[in-house]
Design a protein around this motif. Structure first.
Motif, PDB file in Angstrom:
ATOM      1  N   ILE A   9       0.632  -1.293  -0.073  1.00 43.23           N
ATOM      2  CA  ILE A   9      -0.052   0.203  -0.218  1.00 43.23           C
ATOM      3  C   ILE A   9       1.155   0.933  -0.221  1.00 43.23           C
ATOM      4  CG2 ILE A   9      -1.680   1.112   1.649  1.00 43.23           C
ATOM      5  CD1 ILE A   9      -2.708  -1.412   2.516  1.00 43.23           C
ATOM      6  N   PRO A  10       0.891   1.496  -1.211  1.00 35.71           N
ATOM      7  CA  PRO A  10       2.230   3.266  -1.134  1.00 35.71           C
ATOM      8  C   PRO A  10       1.151   4.513   0.611  1.00 35.71           C
ATOM      9  CG  PRO A  10       0.511   3.167  -3.347  1.00 35.71           C
ATOM     10  CD  PRO A  10      -0.024   2.114  -2.199  1.00 35.71           C
ATOM     11  N   THR A  11       2.138   5.256   0.233  1.00 34.21           N
ATOM     12  CA  THR A  11       2.030   6.109   1.980  1.00 34.21           C
ATOM     13  C   THR A  11       2.320   7.833   1.472  1.00 34.21           C
ATOM     14  OG1 THR A  11       4.375   5.461   2.088  1.00 34.21           O
ATOM     15  CG2 THR A  11       2.964   4.147   3.576  1.00 34.21           C
ATOM     16  N   GLU A  12       3.096   7.284   0.423  1.00 35.25           N
ATOM     17  CA  GLU A  12       2.965   8.616  -0.867  1.00 35.25           C
ATOM     18  C   GLU A  12       2.201   9.270  -1.768  1.00 35.25           C
ATOM     19  OE1 GLU A  12       4.702  11.132   1.227  1.00 35.25           O
ATOM     20  OE2 GLU A  12       5.677   9.525   2.755  1.00 35.25           O
ATOM     21  N   PHE A  13       2.020   9.905  -1.202  1.00 31.86           N
ATOM     22  CA  PHE A  13       0.363  10.585  -3.079  1.00 31.86           C
ATOM     23  C   PHE A  13       1.010  12.014  -3.492  1.00 31.86           C
ATOM     24  CE2 PHE A  13      -1.504   7.686   0.001  1.00 31.86           C
ATOM     25  CZ  PHE A  13      -1.718   6.170  -1.176  1.00 31.86           C
ATOM     26  N   LEU A  20     -10.620  10.260   1.700  1.00 32.21           N
ATOM     27  CA  LEU A  20      -9.365  10.769   1.186  1.00 32.21           C
ATOM     28  C   LEU A  20      -9.225   9.382  -0.273  1.00 32.21           C
ATOM     29  CD1 LEU A  20      -6.795  11.713   3.354  1.00 32.21           C
ATOM     30  CD2 LEU A  20      -8.329  12.953   1.497  1.00 32.21           C
ATOM     31  N   VAL A  21      -9.118  10.173  -2.298  1.00 34.18           N
ATOM     32  CA  VAL A  21      -9.022   9.494  -2.999  1.00 34.18           C
ATOM     33  C   VAL A  21      -7.513  10.367  -3.152  1.00 34.18           C
ATOM     34  CG1 VAL A  21      -9.509   8.910  -5.380  1.00 34.18           C
ATOM     35  CG2 VAL A  21     -11.430   9.436  -3.268  1.00 34.18           C
ATOM     36  N   CYS A  22      -6.598   9.088  -3.198  1.00 31.80           N
ATOM     37  CA  CYS A  22      -5.266   9.340  -3.597  1.00 31.80           C
ATOM     38  C   CYS A  22      -4.171   8.698  -4.390  1.00 31.80           C
ATOM     39  CB  CYS A  22      -4.372   8.665  -1.882  1.00 31.80           C
ATOM     40  SG  CYS A  22      -4.799   9.806  -0.783  1.00 31.80           S
TER      41      CYS A  22
END
Length: 370
Positions: A247-251, A336-338
């Motif tokens: 799961i990405p943590t930076e966007f 939040l849509v990231c």
């Protein structure tokens, strides 16, 4: 064996235990329910992969046990009038079922032919509120894979750490994660994989009450105790995906949106999608708005959903059903849509910053005609 009980108690027990009875088996007893009369009446269903047993109060005048065909017995009990049901068996396994003027006699099987349920061989217990456990399952079970070629993903990962229970399900195209607090745990840290079929049973048996459900962790089996009902299932073995790394943590782009608005927007363009071709929806993340377009052999549909933030005009294709499943399962109204790029996953999380849930959806490659 001879006992009498309220019809609604018997019917509830039969319906619950029948979930685990085999629909078809070379062993006739596995297509049946084990009925045991003692201090209470206990009804058991078992298909050698999972078992369910439940007990209820009854007036037992003669203890004993019998195995009755689950489908036939269930149909008979449903057809009975409301009132007191009297059940008795003779030495030849003939079972008589009486209620009001209704009177049935059906042949049963020797209870000695019924296989024993496995022992969880564990004393490690995790307690979770029934309502929370039910919610955690219902918000992740849709992402469990049905591909038997990868059996480890036909179940959900349960992980206990630092007083929190995390449930994760994935099917190779999307991931669903739900997290909640445990009431009590004998283990500081543990993880195990529960088959989706058993979780479906647990979800239906749990109520919204605050009464605790107990999860007993054994080396090969897991049991869920919900009131008078116990679900026993084997653990799935294998290496589950490291979801923390996946799961990405930076966007690059984070947009705030009302769950209902986005759900309705995706739902409005979905009727145009051909069930065979499964065309993706083209999502264009603009400044303060998300434009969704879908072009198929049936025609074209488009709509716009307001958002807070900007996606820099990024275009990403998604399977509409995966988006709808995630939005319907989201317990928060503000999301939040990231996103990062057109080829990286979309992550949906609560807008208030808590970590109670995460949904991740992989993109679909867009073609010129989409």
């Amino acid at each position: 064996m001879k006992f009498s009980c309220e019809k609604h108690l018997l019917l509830s027990a039969v319906v619950t235990a029948s979930r685990a009875a085999a629909a078809k088996s070379p062993i006739p007893a596995l297509e049946g329910l084990l009925i045991e009369a003692g201090n209470k009446v206990r009804v058991t269903g078992y298909d050698l992969k999972r078992g369910i047993y439940t007990a209820f109060a009854a007036d037992v005048s003669e203890s004993g046990s019998i195995v009755l065909n689950a489908k036939l017995f269930g149909e008979i009990v449903r057809a009975l009038p409301d009132g007191i049901v009297n059940i008795s068996t003779d030495t030849g396994y003939m079972t008589r079922i009486q209620c009001g003027s209704a009177d049935f006699s059906i042949m049963g099987f020797d209870s000695d032919d019924y296989p024993e349920l496995p022992d969880t061989d564990g004393r490690n217990v995790i307690e979770v509120e029934q309502g929370l456990l039910r919610d955690m399952i219902s918000r992740t079970i849709f992402a469990i894979s049905d591909n038997e070629a990868r059996p480890v993903y036909t179940g959900a990962l349960f992980e206990v750490e630092n007083g929190a229970l995390t449930v994760v399900a994935l099917d190779g195209y999307r991931l669903a994660l739900r997290r909640g607090e445990v009431v009590q745990s004998d283990l500081d840290s543990v993880s195990f994989i529960v088959p989706g079929t058993a979780l479906g049973d647990v979800e239906k048996i749990c109520t919204d009450e605050k009464e605790n459900a107990k999860i007993t962790v054994g080396s090969k089996h897991i049991s869920f105790t919900i009131g008078e009902t116990v679900v026993i299932t084997r653990r799935l073995e294998g290496e589950f995906l490291n979801y923390r790394r996946s799961i990405p943590t930076e966007f690059q782009h984070k947009m705030k949106v009302a769950r209902t608005d986005l759900l309705r927007t995706v739902d409005r363009v979905s009727p145009i999608i051909d069930a065979k071709t499964k065309n993706p929806v083209r999502c264009t993340f603009g400044d303060g708005a998300l434009k969704i377009v879908c072009v198929t052999n049936l025609g074209k549909a488009e709509d716009i959903c307001p958002m807070e933030g900007s996606g820099g005009g990024l275009e990403i294709g998604f399977n509409n059903r995966y988006l709808l499943d995630a939005l319907r399962a989201s317990p928060a109204e503000e999301l939040l849509v990231c996103v990062n790029t057109g080829s990286s996953p979309c992550v949906i999380m609560p807008a208030d910053g808590n970590d109670s849930f995460v949904f991740m959806i992989l993109p679909v490659r867009l073609r010129a005609g989409d």
